[in-house]
Write a protein that holds these residues in place. Sequence first.
Motif, PDB file in Angstrom:
ATOM      1  N   GLY A   3     -10.186  33.100  44.493  1.00  0.00           N
ATOM      2  CA  GLY A   3      -9.099  33.969  44.257  1.00  0.00           C
ATOM      3  C   GLY A   3      -8.067  33.153  44.149  1.00  0.00           C
ATOM      4  O   GLY A   3      -6.967  33.959  44.113  1.00  0.00           O
ATOM      5  N   VAL A   4      -7.863  32.057  43.834  1.00  0.00           N
ATOM      6  CA  VAL A   4      -6.815  31.263  43.877  1.00  0.00           C
ATOM      7  C   VAL A   4      -6.431  31.082  42.370  1.00  0.00           C
ATOM      8  O   VAL A   4      -7.103  30.770  41.733  1.00  0.00           O
ATOM      9  CB  VAL A   4      -6.894  29.682  44.374  1.00  0.00           C
ATOM     10  CG1 VAL A   4      -5.922  28.950  44.019  1.00  0.00           C
ATOM     11  CG2 VAL A   4      -7.249  29.646  45.776  1.00  0.00           C
ATOM     12  N   LYS A   5      -5.050  31.238  42.209  1.00  0.00           N
ATOM     13  CA  LYS A   5      -4.558  31.512  40.766  1.00  0.00           C
ATOM     14  C   LYS A   5      -3.826  30.227  40.412  1.00  0.00           C
ATOM     15  O   LYS A   5      -2.979  29.663  41.349  1.00  0.00           O
ATOM     16  CB  LYS A   5      -3.922  32.644  40.442  1.00  0.00           C
ATOM     17  CG  LYS A   5      -4.827  33.774  40.449  1.00  0.00           C
ATOM     18  CD  LYS A   5      -3.994  35.315  40.050  1.00  0.00           C
ATOM     19  CE  LYS A   5      -4.832  36.236  40.198  1.00  0.00           C
ATOM     20  NZ  LYS A   5      -4.060  37.632  39.835  1.00  0.00           N
ATOM     21  N   ASP A   6      -3.771  29.526  39.328  1.00  0.00           N
ATOM     22  CA  ASP A   6      -2.895  28.496  38.888  1.00  0.00           C
ATOM     23  C   ASP A   6      -2.960  28.118  37.451  1.00  0.00           C
ATOM     24  O   ASP A   6      -3.718  29.015  36.861  1.00  0.00           O
ATOM     25  CB  ASP A   6      -3.636  27.128  39.662  1.00  0.00           C
ATOM     26  CG  ASP A   6      -2.460  26.041  39.995  1.00  0.00           C
ATOM     27  OD1 ASP A   6      -1.319  26.211  39.417  1.00  0.00           O
ATOM     28  OD2 ASP A   6      -2.766  25.340  40.850  1.00  0.00           O
ATOM     29  N   SER A   7      -2.134  27.178  36.894  1.00  0.00           N
ATOM     30  CA  SER A   7      -1.847  27.220  35.685  1.00  0.00           C
ATOM     31  C   SER A   7      -1.538  25.652  35.341  1.00  0.00           C
ATOM     32  O   SER A   7      -0.968  25.103  36.170  1.00  0.00           O
ATOM     33  CB  SER A   7      -0.899  28.143  34.921  1.00  0.00           C
ATOM     34  OG  SER A   7       0.338  28.129  35.870  1.00  0.00           O
ATOM     35  N   LEU A   8      -1.636  25.326  34.062  1.00  0.00           N
ATOM     36  CA  LEU A   8      -1.491  24.065  33.507  1.00  0.00           C
ATOM     37  C   LEU A   8      -0.856  24.240  32.130  1.00  0.00           C
ATOM     38  O   LEU A   8      -1.150  24.829  31.426  1.00  0.00           O
ATOM     39  CB  LEU A   8      -2.867  22.957  33.388  1.00  0.00           C
ATOM     40  CG  LEU A   8      -3.249  22.636  34.689  1.00  0.00           C
ATOM     41  CD1 LEU A   8      -4.533  21.791  34.484  1.00  0.00           C
ATOM     42  CD2 LEU A   8      -2.368  21.718  35.516  1.00  0.00           C
ATOM     43  N   ALA A   9       0.221  23.126  31.724  1.00  0.00           N
ATOM     44  CA  ALA A   9       0.309  22.940  30.215  1.00  0.00           C
ATOM     45  C   ALA A   9      -0.615  22.085  29.914  1.00  0.00           C
ATOM     46  O   ALA A   9      -0.592  20.697  30.797  1.00  0.00           O
ATOM     47  CB  ALA A   9       1.895  22.741  30.257  1.00  0.00           C
ATOM     48  N   VAL A  10      -0.999  21.967  28.848  1.00  0.00           N
ATOM     49  CA  VAL A  10      -2.266  21.314  28.336  1.00  0.00           C
ATOM     50  C   VAL A  10      -1.833  20.571  26.930  1.00  0.00           C
ATOM     51  O   VAL A  10      -1.469  21.370  26.035  1.00  0.00           O
ATOM     52  CB  VAL A  10      -3.716  21.654  28.455  1.00  0.00           C
ATOM     53  CG1 VAL A  10      -4.488  20.677  28.061  1.00  0.00           C
ATOM     54  CG2 VAL A  10      -3.825  22.158  29.776  1.00  0.00           C
ATOM     55  N   ILE A  11      -1.970  19.311  26.731  1.00  0.00           N
ATOM     56  CA  ILE A  11      -2.267  18.920  25.182  1.00  0.00           C
ATOM     57  C   ILE A  11      -3.614  18.212  25.273  1.00  0.00           C
ATOM     58  O   ILE A  11      -3.883  17.366  26.026  1.00  0.00           O
ATOM     59  CB  ILE A  11      -0.931  17.851  24.927  1.00  0.00           C
ATOM     60  CG1 ILE A  11       0.402  18.341  24.882  1.00  0.00           C
ATOM     61  CG2 ILE A  11      -1.190  17.195  23.657  1.00  0.00           C
ATOM     62  CD1 ILE A  11       1.570  17.574  25.148  1.00  0.00           C
ATOM     63  N   ASN A  12      -4.170  18.610  24.166  1.00  0.00           N
ATOM     64  CA  ASN A  12      -5.605  17.879  23.707  1.00  0.00           C
ATOM     65  C   ASN A  12      -5.502  17.165  22.627  1.00  0.00           C
ATOM     66  O   ASN A  12      -4.843  17.707  21.304  1.00  0.00           O
ATOM     67  CB  ASN A  12      -6.827  19.053  23.760  1.00  0.00           C
ATOM     68  CG  ASN A  12      -7.310  19.448  24.793  1.00  0.00           C
ATOM     69  OD1 ASN A  12      -7.320  20.609  24.835  1.00  0.00           O
ATOM     70  ND2 ASN A  12      -7.028  18.761  26.087  1.00  0.00           N
ATOM     71  N   ASP A  13      -5.860  16.092  22.485  1.00  0.00           N
ATOM     72  CA  ASP A  13      -5.822  15.024  21.319  1.00  0.00           C
ATOM     73  C   ASP A  13      -7.495  14.891  21.058  1.00  0.00           C
ATOM     74  O   ASP A  13      -7.989  14.330  21.920  1.00  0.00           O
ATOM     75  CB  ASP A  13      -5.174  13.873  21.253  1.00  0.00           C
ATOM     76  CG  ASP A  13      -3.753  13.804  21.097  1.00  0.00           C
ATOM     77  OD1 ASP A  13      -3.129  14.842  20.970  1.00  0.00           O
ATOM     78  OD2 ASP A  13      -3.187  12.926  21.917  1.00  0.00           O
TER      79      ASP A  13
END
Length: 174
Positions: free
Chosen positions: A145-155
């Motif tokens: 139930g833990v919510k989280d987020s990331l800004a991501v860049i994939n090459d």
Amino acid sequence: MKKLFLILLAGTLFSCSNKQKAADGAMGDTSANAEQDYPYSIKHPDNWEVGSTANTLIALKALKAWENGKMDESTSYFGDTVHVEFDALDEKMPRDSVKAMFNVGWNMFKTVNIKMYDWESVVSKDKSEEWVTVWYTQNWETKKGVKDSLAVINDLQLKDGKIIRLSEYTRKLH
């Protein structure tokens, strides 16, 4: 009234002339870029051109399948061997190992949602390298139930229509 008209006309012509000169400088001969006095030097400056939309589609389909928890489909877009670079991981591994790693990571999630911001496909001028970069936000909820987020860049580097390298860069969002 005539004087005002002449002043406005002269101002308009002057501004159009300046805009054209600025545009000519910005869109000028690309060989001028090679002569720039950059503060850093690299082996191949200004080496990239717009790449293939087919490569972009492969990268996006692989990511969408991962987002939906479909690791077989996601890794079907990968080559037999993949160079994977994540935080604290830099390893060349077979596709089956990539799939296993994706499964382990994804199994801790209840939900995953990606909000795509942009992508770009490029190819080196000598056609020896093809890359797709994607920028997005990844939000999730764990099974606890833990919510989280990331800004991501994939090459993602592609060769012969398959992903052969995946480099991921993240920033935790608050």
